[in-house]
Design an enzyme around this catalytic site. Structure first.
Site, PDB file in Angstrom:
ATOM      1  N   HIS A 257       0.856  -1.193   0.000  1.00  0.00           N
ATOM      2  CA  HIS A 257       0.000   0.000   0.000  1.00  0.00           C
ATOM      3  C   HIS A 257       0.888   1.238   0.000  1.00  0.00           C
ATOM      4  O   HIS A 257       1.948   1.228   0.631  1.00  0.00           O
ATOM      5  CB  HIS A 257      -0.906   0.006   1.245  1.00  0.00           C
ATOM      6  CG  HIS A 257      -2.072   0.936   1.123  1.00  0.00           C
ATOM      7  ND1 HIS A 257      -1.964   2.274   1.419  1.00  0.00           N
ATOM      8  CD2 HIS A 257      -3.347   0.729   0.716  1.00  0.00           C
ATOM      9  CE1 HIS A 257      -3.145   2.848   1.199  1.00  0.00           C
ATOM     10  NE2 HIS A 257      -3.993   1.933   0.763  1.00  0.00           N
ATOM     11  N   GLU A 315      -7.792  -5.204   0.161  1.00  0.00           N
ATOM     12  CA  GLU A 315      -8.410  -5.987  -0.911  1.00  0.00           C
ATOM     13  C   GLU A 315      -8.381  -7.484  -0.675  1.00  0.00           C
ATOM     14  O   GLU A 315      -9.214  -8.219  -1.218  1.00  0.00           O
ATOM     15  CB  GLU A 315      -7.750  -5.656  -2.253  1.00  0.00           C
ATOM     16  CG  GLU A 315      -7.796  -4.197  -2.640  1.00  0.00           C
ATOM     17  CD  GLU A 315      -9.192  -3.690  -2.959  1.00  0.00           C
ATOM     18  OE1 GLU A 315     -10.161  -4.111  -2.297  1.00  0.00           O
ATOM     19  OE2 GLU A 315      -9.314  -2.878  -3.883  1.00  0.00           O
TER      20      GLU A 315
HETATM   21  N1  ACO Z   1       3.877  -7.565  -4.655  1.00  0.00           N
HETATM   22  C1  ACO Z   1       5.180  -7.566  -4.951  1.00  0.00           C
HETATM   23  N2  ACO Z   1       5.947  -6.455  -4.923  1.00  0.00           N
HETATM   24  C2  ACO Z   1       5.349  -5.322  -4.583  1.00  0.00           C
HETATM   25  C3  ACO Z   1       3.999  -5.246  -4.253  1.00  0.00           C
HETATM   26  C4  ACO Z   1       3.247  -6.432  -4.292  1.00  0.00           C
HETATM   27  N3  ACO Z   1       1.957  -6.456  -3.996  1.00  0.00           N
HETATM   28  N4  ACO Z   1       3.676  -3.970  -3.941  1.00  0.00           N
HETATM   29  C5  ACO Z   1       4.795  -3.256  -4.099  1.00  0.00           C
HETATM   30  N5  ACO Z   1       5.812  -4.072  -4.480  1.00  0.00           N
HETATM   31  C6  ACO Z   1       7.200  -3.703  -4.706  1.00  0.00           C
HETATM   32  C7  ACO Z   1       7.390  -3.071  -6.072  1.00  0.00           C
HETATM   33  O1  ACO Z   1       7.680  -4.025  -7.059  1.00  0.00           O
HETATM   34  C8  ACO Z   1       8.579  -2.169  -5.803  1.00  0.00           C
HETATM   35  O2  ACO Z   1       9.739  -2.951  -5.771  1.00  0.00           O
HETATM   36  P1  ACO Z   1      11.130  -2.384  -6.368  1.00  0.00           P
HETATM   37  O3  ACO Z   1      11.391  -1.104  -5.651  1.00  0.00           O
HETATM   38  O4  ACO Z   1      12.091  -3.483  -6.096  1.00  0.00           O
HETATM   39  O5  ACO Z   1      10.865  -2.141  -7.821  1.00  0.00           O
HETATM   40  C9  ACO Z   1       8.324  -1.691  -4.372  1.00  0.00           C
HETATM   41  O6  ACO Z   1       7.567  -2.723  -3.750  1.00  0.00           O
HETATM   42  C10 ACO Z   1       7.576  -0.384  -4.277  1.00  0.00           C
HETATM   43  O7  ACO Z   1       6.471  -0.433  -5.166  1.00  0.00           O
HETATM   44  P2  ACO Z   1       5.703   0.844  -5.704  1.00  0.00           P
HETATM   45  O8  ACO Z   1       4.912   0.431  -6.900  1.00  0.00           O
HETATM   46  O9  ACO Z   1       6.646   1.996  -5.855  1.00  0.00           O
HETATM   47  O10 ACO Z   1       4.793   1.156  -4.471  1.00  0.00           O
HETATM   48  P3  ACO Z   1       3.498   2.027  -4.515  1.00  0.00           P
HETATM   49  O11 ACO Z   1       3.389   2.702  -3.227  1.00  0.00           O
HETATM   50  O12 ACO Z   1       3.457   2.891  -5.732  1.00  0.00           O
HETATM   51  O13 ACO Z   1       2.386   0.900  -4.726  1.00  0.00           O
HETATM   52  C11 ACO Z   1       0.492  -0.419  -4.662  1.00  0.00           C
HETATM   53  C12 ACO Z   1       1.270   0.694  -3.958  1.00  0.00           C
HETATM   54  C13 ACO Z   1       0.143   0.029  -6.078  1.00  0.00           C
HETATM   55  C14 ACO Z   1      -0.806  -0.686  -3.909  1.00  0.00           C
HETATM   56  C15 ACO Z   1       1.367  -1.700  -4.717  1.00  0.00           C
HETATM   57  O14 ACO Z   1       1.719  -2.123  -3.412  1.00  0.00           O
HETATM   58  C16 ACO Z   1       0.715  -2.828  -5.490  1.00  0.00           C
HETATM   59  O15 ACO Z   1       0.836  -2.873  -6.720  1.00  0.00           O
HETATM   60  N6  ACO Z   1      -0.001  -3.780  -4.786  1.00  0.00           N
HETATM   61  C17 ACO Z   1      -0.711  -4.838  -5.472  1.00  0.00           C
HETATM   62  C18 ACO Z   1      -2.052  -4.294  -6.000  1.00  0.00           C
HETATM   63  C19 ACO Z   1      -3.061  -4.075  -4.891  1.00  0.00           C
HETATM   64  O16 ACO Z   1      -3.239  -4.913  -3.999  1.00  0.00           O
HETATM   65  N7  ACO Z   1      -3.757  -2.919  -4.979  1.00  0.00           N
HETATM   66  C20 ACO Z   1      -4.810  -2.537  -4.009  1.00  0.00           C
HETATM   67  C21 ACO Z   1      -4.331  -1.428  -3.135  1.00  0.00           C
HETATM   68  S1  ACO Z   1      -5.519  -0.996  -1.906  1.00  0.00           S
HETATM   69  C22 ACO Z   1      -6.584   0.051  -2.723  1.00  0.00           C
HETATM   70  O17 ACO Z   1      -6.247   0.731  -3.651  1.00  0.00           O
HETATM   71  C23 ACO Z   1      -7.958   0.103  -2.254  1.00  0.00           C
END
Ligand code: ACO
Length: 378
Positions: A257, A315
């Site tokens: 998140h 989620e």
């Molecule tokens: N699984 C694996 N790796 C992840 C995940 C995940 N669920 N979430 C983040 N990471 C990793 C990214 O690959 C990145 O790694 P890196 O730096 O080695 O490249 C690092 O963690 C940071 O990721 P960002 O995308 O910069 O983090 P951000 O804060 O932008 O993302 C998000 C937040 C989009 C929710 C992300 O955690 C994600 O994609 N989760 C999966 C989708 C999800 O469950 N979405 C629902 C969110 S809740 C809502 O919106 C109601």
């Protein structure tokens, strides 16, 4: 770069609004909705009370609640234009979220209507009717008119299935709707605020917000999160399955998140609500498998993404709860929208009352001073 202000990727940590609607503390795992801890209010309030709270800043007394609930009921039937559009959407095989985005634009066609509370009520009341009607049409059934006696959550389940739901099911859905109704300046709420800040109309703001919520990084995650649990199938496969995904560079849906660096407090509420639903009438083995998947995923995310603090988000247990209610996973994002629409509208009201045009800057990183070349010289 042509600016002295530093660029912040994804606007992370940028404060772009003041709000009395909700406060999120991602380090402590706290969510406060209009003054109430989410754990306190989500399990006790009706959805109608929650909407009233967000739009009025206080809980209603009995008379105000009765009047507010009635006014939502009176607005819940769909205009004929909306039904026609949903029939076209079925023919085009639209997803429920695409159908909801299309239908949202038809929910208040009266261009002389400037009563924002009336429009807000139409949108909240009719979102549930649209989602239920579309699902029925898509599955070859006739839409069911709203029930004159049932409250919002129970009415949605009734319009979807034709059966008056048990109190346990209505309460489980109501807890879900209350839990996700508002959450700071998330992507879809920001979208709604940007649109309304141009002095556009509520219907446009809400239609844009549906588009933002639809994406898999925001409201589109629970379907894939549930699929993950089904694909794993049995607890002793969880580790190898999840490792393979992470080694392939895939994201685990339902985890991570932007704001929460600890377990999302909404996950706790929904996990409890899902457990009680599954205990009463459901597949407890699936619930237990989900718990194992969660534990394994969190521990592998710590191993593969150290320092990122990737924890369970809302989620993951949304998926379990809505599946336990008998909803198809294709419906999950639209059911999320049925709740969040009330939060979007509350933010629009706040933005209309206190906000300015939202207009950030961009840092230009392109070329300068190029010379025009006639087309035959390129
Ligand atoms: N699984 C694996 N790796 C992840 C995940 C995940 N669920 N979430 C983040 N990471 C990793 C990214 O690959 C990145 O790694 P890196 O730096 O080695 O490249 C690092 O963690 C940071 O990721 P960002 O995308 O910069 O983090 P951000 O804060 O932008 O993302 C998000 C937040 C989009 C929710 C992300 O955690 C994600 O994609 N989760 C999966 C989708 C999800 O469950 N979405 C629902 C969110 S809740 C809502 O919106 C109601």
């Amino acid at each position: 770069m042509n600016t002295n202000t530093p660029y912040t990727s994804g606007l992370e940590n940028v404060i772009a609004a003041q709000t009395k609607l909700s406060r999120v503390n991602g380090q402590l795992g706290e969510l406060v909705i209009a003054g109430y801890p989410v754990e306190e209010i989500a399990l006790n309030a009706s959805f109608e009370e929650m909407v009233y709270l967000l739009w009025n800043g206080c809980l209603p007394n009995q008379a105000a609640l009765a009047q507010f609930s009635q006014s939502l009921k009176e607005r819940s039937a769909l205009p004929n234009e909306t039904i026609s559009l949903l029939e076209t959407a079925v023919a085009k095989n639209a997803t429920p979220m695409s159908a909801l985005r299309m239908a949202a634009g038809t929910l208040d066609l009266d261009s002389n209507n400037v009563d924002r509370l009336d429009i807000g009520k139409r949108l909240v009341a009719r979102f549930a009717t649209v989602v239920a009607a579309y699902w029925r049409l898509k599955n070859g059934h006739t839409p069911i008119d709203p029930h004159s006696k049932l409250d919002h959550a129970a009415n949605f389940l009734y319009m979807l299935t034709g059966d008056v739901p048990s109190d346990a099911k209505s309460r489980a859905l109501e807890t879900y709707l209350n839990t996700v109704v508002d959450h700071g300046l998330n992507a879809s709420t920001f979208t709604a605020r940007v649109i309304i800040a141009t002095q556009s109309d509520l219907v446009s703001a809400i239609t844009g917000a549906v588009g933002a919520l639809k994406g898999p990084l925001h409201g589109g995650a629970p379907g894939p999160a549930l699929q993950l649990v089904f694909d794993i199938g049995q607890a002793d496969r969880a580790e190898s399955f999840l490792r393979q995904k992470l080694e392939g560079g895939e994201r685990l849906m339902g985890f991570g998140h932007r704001v929460y660096k600890v377990r999302d407090p909404r996950a706790e509420i929904l996990a409890k609500a899902a457990k009680s639903l599954y205990e009463q009438d459901g597949d407890l083995a699936l619930y237990r498998l989900a718990q194992t998947v969660e534990e394994t995923a969190v521990s592998l995310l710590a191993e593969y993404k150290p320092g990122r603090n990737l924890q369970t988000n809302v989620e993951f247990y949304t998926a379990l709860l809505l599946h336990g209610l008998g909803l198809d996973s294709d419906l999950f994002p639209a059911v999320f929208a049925m709740s969040r629409v009330a939060g979007w509208i509350a933010h629009c009201f706040e933005q209309m009352d206190n906000g300015r045009l939202i207009r950030p800057k961009s840092a230009y990183i392109g070329e300068e001073g190029l010379i025009w070349q006639p087309i035959n010289a390129r």
